[in-house]
Design a protein around this motif. Structure first.
Motif, PDB file in Angstrom:
ATOM      1  N   LEU A 148       0.914  -1.005  -0.309  1.00 14.14           N
ATOM      2  CA  LEU A 148       0.495   0.074  -0.329  1.00 14.14           C
ATOM      3  C   LEU A 148       0.778   0.909  -0.535  1.00 14.14           C
ATOM      4  O   LEU A 148       1.327   1.897   0.762  1.00 14.14           O
ATOM      5  CB  LEU A 148      -1.062  -0.246   1.344  1.00 14.14           C
ATOM      6  N   LYS A 150      -0.041   3.757  -1.712  1.00 14.09           N
ATOM      7  CA  LYS A 150      -0.948   5.324  -0.882  1.00 14.09           C
ATOM      8  C   LYS A 150      -1.798   4.281  -0.428  1.00 14.09           C
ATOM      9  O   LYS A 150      -2.496   3.591  -0.391  1.00 14.09           O
ATOM     10  CB  LYS A 150      -1.653   5.474  -2.212  1.00 14.09           C
ATOM     11  N   PRO A 151      -2.841   4.958   0.194  1.00 17.30           N
ATOM     12  CA  PRO A 151      -3.986   4.869   1.264  1.00 17.30           C
ATOM     13  C   PRO A 151      -5.002   4.372   0.087  1.00 17.30           C
ATOM     14  O   PRO A 151      -4.990   4.829  -0.859  1.00 17.30           O
ATOM     15  CB  PRO A 151      -4.741   5.937   1.444  1.00 17.30           C
ATOM     16  N   ILE A 175       3.130  -0.600   4.593  1.00 22.12           N
ATOM     17  CA  ILE A 175       2.605   0.406   4.061  1.00 22.12           C
ATOM     18  C   ILE A 175       3.579   1.693   3.711  1.00 22.12           C
ATOM     19  O   ILE A 175       4.418   1.527   5.165  1.00 22.12           O
ATOM     20  CB  ILE A 175       1.087   0.867   5.622  1.00 22.12           C
ATOM     21  N   CYS A 176       3.286   2.305   3.331  1.00 20.67           N
ATOM     22  CA  CYS A 176       3.862   4.190   3.282  1.00 20.67           C
ATOM     23  C   CYS A 176       3.029   5.001   3.356  1.00 20.67           C
ATOM     24  O   CYS A 176       1.413   4.608   2.831  1.00 20.67           O
ATOM     25  CB  CYS A 176       4.940   4.007   1.825  1.00 20.67           C
ATOM     26  N   ASN A 177       3.801   6.093   4.271  1.00 19.84           N
ATOM     27  CA  ASN A 177       2.731   7.163   3.957  1.00 19.84           C
ATOM     28  C   ASN A 177       3.156   8.316   2.797  1.00 19.84           C
ATOM     29  O   ASN A 177       4.460   7.761   2.607  1.00 19.84           O
ATOM     30  CB  ASN A 177       3.153   8.417   5.304  1.00 19.84           C
ATOM     31  N   SER A 185      -0.173   2.164   9.844  1.00 21.37           N
ATOM     32  CA  SER A 185      -1.795   1.719   9.885  1.00 21.37           C
ATOM     33  C   SER A 185      -2.272   2.313   8.379  1.00 21.37           C
ATOM     34  O   SER A 185      -1.078   3.050   7.672  1.00 21.37           O
ATOM     35  CB  SER A 185      -2.212   2.897  11.075  1.00 21.37           C
ATOM     36  N   THR A 186      -2.791   2.762   8.211  1.00 21.79           N
ATOM     37  CA  THR A 186      -3.796   3.139   7.068  1.00 21.79           C
ATOM     38  C   THR A 186      -4.703   2.894   7.253  1.00 21.79           C
ATOM     39  O   THR A 186      -5.359   3.196   8.005  1.00 21.79           O
ATOM     40  CB  THR A 186      -3.475   2.179   5.848  1.00 21.79           C
ATOM     41  N   SER A 187      -5.713   4.145   6.476  1.00 22.60           N
ATOM     42  CA  SER A 187      -7.074   4.859   6.212  1.00 22.60           C
ATOM     43  C   SER A 187      -7.518   4.183   5.880  1.00 22.60           C
ATOM     44  O   SER A 187      -7.184   3.567   4.612  1.00 22.60           O
ATOM     45  CB  SER A 187      -7.067   6.492   5.574  1.00 22.60           C
ATOM     46  N   ASN A 188      -8.870   3.576   6.354  1.00 23.19           N
ATOM     47  CA  ASN A 188     -10.064   2.320   5.790  1.00 23.19           C
ATOM     48  C   ASN A 188     -11.242   3.376   5.221  1.00 23.19           C
ATOM     49  O   ASN A 188     -12.271   3.560   6.075  1.00 23.19           O
ATOM     50  CB  ASN A 188     -10.450   1.538   6.701  1.00 23.19           C
TER      51      ASN A 188
END
Length: 198
Positions: A148, A150-151, A175-177, A185-188
């Protein structure tokens, strides 16, 4: 990934030609040389040069025989490479483990950017070491690595990606920012409005 497979490689080349139409004079059709047609890239059409090895995972790009499980997006693994057909084993769903023969097909791309129609004769396969979340829908996998960068951007997309794996121990996430740094974490995406009338 393909270089890690030590099996002998066999390269198949497509045979391309302009489709004769009433509106296209022969002189215009003659302008489109085989070299020009070979270089075109169209969605859903295999590459002009298709390098396959025994053990290579591939994805089917066309519906061939629904009753035999040969549907668009079906994942297979190459078991034999012939001159006119490729033998492969179906990896998932009700026909898992079944060996099938994939012939060369004549395909006519329907790309609106092209001002002419041409015929593309090639095996309807592409190497498939990775796939998009949308392509994975409906499949059950033993191991899933989710990248991921991107979100996720669509409601339910993260659920589809995470629910493909049959055992949580087979799930790996990276997961990358926005700065390219690894995060935990990432947004769902959830549309809370759907709960308003409950």
């Amino acid at each position: 990934m393909s270089n890690m497979n030590v099996a002998e490689c066999r390269t198949y080349f497509s045979s391309d030609s302009v489709c004769p139409t009433e509106g296209t004079p022969d002189s215009v059709a003659a302008l489109h040389t085989p070299e020009f047609l070979n270089g075109l890239k169209c969605s859903g059409v295999p590459n002009h040069s298709l390098a396959l090895k025994i053990g290579s995972p591939v994805m089917l790009l066309r519906n061939i025989d629904h009753s035999a499980g040969l549907c668009n997006d079906m994942r297979l693994i190459i078991s034999k490479l012939g001159d006119h057909v490729v033998e492969a084993k179906i990896l998932f769903r009700s026909h898992a483990g079944t060996k099938v023969l994939i012939p060369r097909l004549s395909l006519t791309p329907s790309d609106p950017k092209l001002l002419f129609k041409f015929q593309w004769r090639q095996f309807p396969l592409m190497l498939s070491y990775a796939m998009t979340i949308n392509k994975s829908q409906g499949q059950t996998l033993f191991t899933v690595g989710l990248l991921l960068k991107k979100p996720v951007f669509v409601h339910g997309q993260l659920y589809v990606a995470l629910s493909r794996v049959s055992n949580p121990n087979g799930l790996k996430l990276l997961i990358c920012n926005d700065n390219g740094e690894y995060v935990s974490s990432t947004s769902n995406v959830v549309y809370k409005e759907v709960f308003n009338n409950i």
